[in-house]
Design a protein around this motif. Structure first.
Motif, PDB file in Angstrom:
ATOM      1  N   ASP A 178       0.848  -1.091   0.101  1.00 28.92           N
ATOM      2  CA  ASP A 178      -0.145  -0.017  -0.018  1.00 28.92           C
ATOM      3  C   ASP A 178       0.814   1.276  -0.059  1.00 28.92           C
ATOM      4  OD1 ASP A 178      -2.025   1.810   0.308  1.00 28.92           O
ATOM      5  OD2 ASP A 178      -2.779   0.990   2.102  1.00 28.92           O
TER       6      ASP A 178
ATOM      7  N   LYS B 237       3.009   0.635   3.377  1.00 27.03           N
ATOM      8  CA  LYS B 237       2.560  -0.433   4.213  1.00 27.03           C
ATOM      9  C   LYS B 237       2.720  -1.822   3.450  1.00 27.03           C
ATOM     10  CE  LYS B 237      -1.363   1.101   5.367  1.00 27.03           C
ATOM     11  NZ  LYS B 237      -1.336   2.774   5.051  1.00 27.03           N
TER      12      LYS B 237
ATOM     13  N   GLY C 267       2.517  -6.332   3.520  1.00 28.68           N
ATOM     14  CA  GLY C 267       2.486  -7.711   4.492  1.00 28.68           C
ATOM     15  C   GLY C 267       2.137  -8.804   3.683  1.00 28.68           C
TER      16      GLY C 267
ATOM     17  N   VAL D  41      -0.757 -11.412   2.614  1.00 30.31           N
ATOM     18  CA  VAL D  41      -2.119 -11.639   2.494  1.00 30.31           C
ATOM     19  C   VAL D  41      -2.397 -12.906   2.219  1.00 30.31           C
ATOM     20  CG1 VAL D  41      -4.049 -10.435   1.644  1.00 30.31           C
ATOM     21  CG2 VAL D  41      -2.151  -9.215   2.044  1.00 30.31           C
TER      22      VAL D  41
ATOM     23  N   VAL E 268      -4.376 -10.676   6.935  1.00 27.80           N
ATOM     24  CA  VAL E 268      -3.128  -9.995   6.786  1.00 27.80           C
ATOM     25  C   VAL E 268      -2.120 -10.439   8.031  1.00 27.80           C
ATOM     26  CG1 VAL E 268      -1.692  -7.660   6.269  1.00 27.80           C
ATOM     27  CG2 VAL E 268      -4.199  -8.025   5.423  1.00 27.80           C
TER      28      VAL E 268
ATOM     29  N   LYS F  15       3.002  -7.757   9.204  1.00 22.41           N
ATOM     30  CA  LYS F  15       2.897  -6.306   8.570  1.00 22.41           C
ATOM     31  C   LYS F  15       4.028  -5.628   8.885  1.00 22.41           C
ATOM     32  CE  LYS F  15      -1.193  -5.804  10.343  1.00 22.41           C
ATOM     33  NZ  LYS F  15      -2.655  -5.239  10.802  1.00 22.41           N
TER      34      LYS F  15
ATOM     35  N   ASN G 199      -6.764   0.278   8.084  1.00 18.04           N
ATOM     36  CA  ASN G 199      -5.397   0.706   7.348  1.00 18.04           C
ATOM     37  C   ASN G 199      -5.031  -0.674   6.599  1.00 18.04           C
ATOM     38  OD1 ASN G 199      -5.028   3.121   8.646  1.00 18.04           O
ATOM     39  ND2 ASN G 199      -3.926   2.313  10.469  1.00 18.04           N
ATOM     40  N   ASP G 200      -5.631  -1.651   6.637  1.00 16.85           N
ATOM     41  CA  ASP G 200      -5.383  -2.838   5.902  1.00 16.85           C
ATOM     42  C   ASP G 200      -6.013  -3.063   4.518  1.00 16.85           C
ATOM     43  OD1 ASP G 200      -3.468  -3.633   7.775  1.00 16.85           O
ATOM     44  OD2 ASP G 200      -4.944  -5.145   8.798  1.00 16.85           O
TER      45      ASP G 200
ATOM     46  N   MET H 114      -4.123  -2.991   1.079  1.00 16.72           N
ATOM     47  CA  MET H 114      -3.412  -4.364   0.800  1.00 16.72           C
ATOM     48  C   MET H 114      -4.433  -5.303   0.282  1.00 16.72           C
ATOM     49  SD  MET H 114      -0.203  -4.614   3.738  1.00 16.72           S
ATOM     50  CE  MET H 114      -1.215  -4.040   4.993  1.00 16.72           C
ATOM     51  N   ILE H 115      -5.492  -5.525   1.304  1.00 11.20           N
ATOM     52  CA  ILE H 115      -6.329  -6.528   1.088  1.00 11.20           C
ATOM     53  C   ILE H 115      -7.140  -6.284  -0.279  1.00 11.20           C
ATOM     54  CG2 ILE H 115      -8.717  -7.419   1.946  1.00 11.20           C
ATOM     55  CD1 ILE H 115      -7.709  -6.602   4.788  1.00 11.20           C
TER      56      ILE H 115
END
Length: 298
Positions: free
Chosen positions: A8, A15, A17, A19, A25, A28, A284-285, A288-289
């Protein structure tokens, strides 16, 4: 279970991580975004991917970032990371990592993540709004991101919601409804004590400061008008609000209250059941997700 790298990219930090195929996630981490050196940031991104690969094998990379992103990963614009404009970031990362890569606009990624495992599960048509430095957005139609003819759909921050004869842009949703260039900027225009955190404005309003109360009232009305415009234009099932401010229950309550107040004096819609406006779940995730979701379903 298949695993992926989620990245991200923001103007301040990146950020990243691990997934999995269920959107969970782990591992991280983050690093500062180098906005002055393209090669340095590319190397940092590759290093982050390799760090995750050292933990577990991965199937590919999902990248969320600001800007107008074409389907093949070419960036027409790239937000604060300006040197990525007019390059194909997906192609670059694939060359450097030998992994399939999907690039997605950050607001689109956040919105589609909410469909996968967040507040929009089971909903087929909805709008996502992300309130941060500016206002990002996404329109989901029949479970798909609607991109428009030039991949610019969802730039809701450009909508004009107030009159400003001197500078039209100052009347846009970005400059009236965003957290930073909207709420904080307007408060600091009139306050001798400059703030950099919206929570201070809410606290000062609760403490009885008239300036904070008036700025918040104006802020809610501008944002509510923008949301009503979107609701009557697109008829979504729900509007999901993301960004740090959406974690504030007082903010969400007052926003919904203001929407109802404006609707009540709008004769054409005062008897309609407007879509629910609620907070995003993934916080905040989400970037990425959502980027990994788009990679899996590419």
């Amino acid at each position: 279970m298949k695993k992926y790298v989620g990245l991200d990219i923001g103007g301040t930090s990146v950020k990243y991580g691990l997934v999995d195929e269920n959107g969970v996630v782990t591992n991280k981490n983050h690093f500062e975004t180098n906005v002055d050196d393209k090669d340095k940031l590319l190397n940092d991104l590759v290093a982050a991917v390799k760090e995750i690969q050292d933990i577990e094998p991965v199937e590919g990379i999902g990248v969320s970032m600001p800007g107008v992103v074409q389907a093949d990963g070419f960036l027409t614009t790239s937000g604060a990371v300006k040197y990525f404009t007019e390059i194909n970031l997906a192609q670059l990362l694939e060359e450097k990592t030998d992994l399939p890569t999907k690039i997605e606009n950050d607001a689109n990624a956040a919105a589609i993540a909410e469909k996968w495992i967040g507040s929009a599960q089971g909903i087929h048509d909805y709008i996502g709004l992300v309130l941060g430095t500016g206002v990002g957005g996404a329109l989901i139609v029949n479970d798909q991101i609607y991109r428009g003819a030039h991949a610019r759909s969802g730039e809701f921050g450009w909508m004009i919601v107030e009159d400003d004869d001197v500078d039209v842009e100052m009347g846009t949703l970005n400059f009236r409804g965003a957290t930073v260039i909207g709420l904080i900027r307007r408060y600091n225009q009139f306050s001798g004590d400059q703030v950099d955190d919206a929570r201070k404005i809410f606290q000062r309003a609760d403490d009885g400061e008239v300036l904070a109360q008036n700025v918040l009232k104006s802020y809610y009305r501008s944002l509510a008008k923008g949301i009503i415009n979107l609701e009557v234009a697109f008829d979504p099932a729900v509007v999901i609000i993301g960004g740090g401010i959406s974690n504030n229950t007082e903010f969400m309550d007052n926003l919904n209250k203001t929407i109802k107040e404006i609707q009540a004096v709008h004769n054409s819609i005062n008897n309609l059941q407007l879509p629910e406006v609620k907070a995003a779940k993934l916080k905040n995730d989400a970037g990425m997700i959502g980027a990994v979701y788009q990679l899996i379903h590419a």
